[in-house]
Enzyme design. Structure first.
Site, mmCIF file in Angstrom:
data_model
loop_
_atom_site.group_PDB
_atom_site.id
_atom_site.type_symbol
_atom_site.label_atom_id
_atom_site.label_comp_id
_atom_site.label_asym_id
_atom_site.label_seq_id
_atom_site.Cartn_x
_atom_site.Cartn_y
_atom_site.Cartn_z
ATOM 1 N N ARG A 95 -23.509 -8.776 2.693
ATOM 2 C CA ARG A 95 -24.186 -7.520 3.072
ATOM 3 C C ARG A 95 -23.634 -6.450 2.143
ATOM 4 N NH1 ARG A 95 -25.385 -4.927 8.925
ATOM 5 N NH2 ARG A 95 -27.067 -6.410 8.648
ATOM 6 N N GLN A 125 -33.266 -10.849 8.774
ATOM 7 C CA GLN A 125 -33.869 -10.200 9.946
ATOM 8 C C GLN A 125 -35.366 -10.499 10.006
ATOM 9 O OE1 GLN A 125 -32.400 -7.798 12.421
ATOM 10 N NE2 GLN A 125 -34.321 -8.383 13.368
ATOM 11 N N ASP A 213 -37.815 1.118 12.538
ATOM 12 C CA ASP A 213 -36.410 1.017 12.119
ATOM 13 C C ASP A 213 -35.883 2.450 12.039
ATOM 14 O OD1 ASP A 213 -33.955 0.199 11.049
ATOM 15 O OD2 ASP A 213 -34.758 -0.279 9.060
ATOM 16 N N ARG A 281 -31.835 -13.896 15.756
ATOM 17 C CA ARG A 281 -31.099 -13.815 14.493
ATOM 18 C C ARG A 281 -30.260 -15.085 14.268
ATOM 19 N NH1 ARG A 281 -29.941 -9.199 12.010
ATOM 20 N NH2 ARG A 281 -29.440 -10.703 10.371
HETATM 21 N N1 CP Z 1 -30.308 -5.818 12.700
HETATM 22 C C1 CP Z 1 -29.113 -5.906 12.105
HETATM 23 O O1 CP Z 1 -28.982 -6.362 10.954
HETATM 24 O O2 CP Z 1 -28.074 -5.517 12.870
HETATM 25 P P1 CP Z 1 -26.563 -5.325 12.363
HETATM 26 O O3 CP Z 1 -26.587 -4.224 11.321
HETATM 27 O O4 CP Z 1 -25.791 -4.955 13.577
HETATM 28 O O5 CP Z 1 -26.110 -6.607 11.742
HETATM 29 N N1 NVA Z 2 -32.644 -0.112 7.494
HETATM 30 C C1 NVA Z 2 -31.429 -0.306 8.241
HETATM 31 C C2 NVA Z 2 -31.427 -1.651 8.868
HETATM 32 C C3 NVA Z 2 -30.214 -1.939 9.726
HETATM 33 C C4 NVA Z 2 -30.204 -3.331 10.284
HETATM 34 C C5 NVA Z 2 -30.222 -0.112 7.339
HETATM 35 O O1 NVA Z 2 -30.265 -0.565 6.179
HETATM 36 O O2 NVA Z 2 -29.250 0.498 7.759
#
Ligand code: CP
Ligand code: NVA
Length: 297
Positions: A95, A125, A213, A281
């Site tokens: 991430r 996701q 979102d 998920r």
């Molecule tokens: N939806 C999602 O990716 O949640 P987190 O940021 O908590 O992992």
């Molecule tokens: N668009 C959001 C999604 C979080 C799961 C972000 O990138 O923070």
């Protein structure tokens, strides 16, 4: 060996296979005795837990690596961190802030790289969301998904997921927050053609699924106040949900800001499926890992 940086890395048949693997009640222990490195530059509630547990369900050992630990491009280059982790792990999930980081990882990795969210895409996701929509309707082809909000990482991955599954996507964003022409060109190459509008009603009318979102994603915290102003009128409200198909459901990847992008009465109401969505998920991550390892990972 294949990587998974966004949903458009997959052919429609491969995406369908991942969804089917995700529901395998007795998944083979393809990760027995092997590690899966999960590297996070940003916080996570769902992605970390869901992916760790998916690894465990396949017999493997998840190795969580927090942002301070490896110091990407500070203590050591992204490339050298990747080469190192690939010595011990069958797969690397990451991430990251910049999408170019997962691209750089994929360029040198001896094992599959999975994008666990970047500024550009959130593909794990989107795969989970297909599972949720399929469980609701029994099929995906022919469904209409309405996305209300920022044409961000989530919207981009959903556009590919919907397009590759035969769904229609309508997206309502304020001026300046829609997909750019370069995105649309790439989507068209994959047979995905989202309809972009500026009025949320035009996106939601008759839709089977309404999705939103956050208005300010991770890394955009300093823009939050401006975005709150720019997105005024884009809240998914009970009034907006009433425009959707009679049995329409509401989805949100979470975390959510009640009173901003969604009314509490919608996300906590009878049409919301956000908790089965969060649960999926883990199943989607398991299906994806199974598929990547089938490809020689
Ligand atoms: N939806 C999602 O990716 O949640 P987190 O940021 O908590 O992992
Ligand atoms: N668009 C959001 C999604 C979080 C799961 C972000 O990138 O923070």
């Amino acid at each position: 060996m294949r990587h998974f940086l966004d949903v458009d890395d997959l052919k429609p048949s491969e995406l369908a296979r991942i969804l089917n693997l995700a529901t395998d009640p007795k998944p083979p222990q393809v990760l027995a005795g092997r590690g899966a490195a999960l590297l996070f530059e940003k916080p996570s509630a769902r992605t970390r837990s869901a992916t760790e547990l998916a690894v465990v369900q396949l017999g493997g050992h998840p190795v969580y690596i927090g942002p301070a630990e490896v110091g990407l491009d500070q203590r050591e280059s992204v490339e050298d961190v990747t080469r190192t982790l690939a010595c011990y792990n069958a797969v690397i999930g990451a991430r990251v802030f910049a999408h170019s980081t997962v691209e750089r990882m994929a360029a040198v990795s001896e094992v599959p790289i999975v994008n666990l969210l970047s500024d550009h895409a959130h593909p794990t996701q989107a795969v989970a969301d297909l599972l949720t929509m399929r469980a609701e309707s029994g099929h995906l082809e022919g469904l209409t998904l309405a996305y209300v909000g920022d044409a961000n990482n989530m919207a981009r991955s959903l556009a590919y997921a919907a397009g590759l599954s035969g769904m229609a996507l309508r997206i309502a964003s304020p001026a300046g927050y829609a997909f750019k022409e370069s995105d649309l060109r790439r989507m068209r190459r994959h047979g995905c053609e989202p309809v972009q509008v500026e009025n949320p009603d035009d996106a939601v009318r008759g839709a089977d699924v309404v999705y939103t979102d956050v208005w300010a994603s991770m890394g955009q915290e300093q823009e939050a106040e401006k975005r709150r102003q720019d997105f005024a009128g884009f809240t998914v409200s009970r009034r907006l949900m009433a425009q959707a198909a009679p049995r329409a459901v509401f989805l949100h990847c979470l975390p959510a800001h009640r009173g901003e992008e969604v009314e509490a009465e919608v996300i906590d109401g009878p049409r919301s499926r956000v908790w089965p969505q969060a649960a999926n998920r883990m199943h989607a991550a398991r299906g994806l890992l199974l598929w990547l390892l089938e490809q020689g990972g």
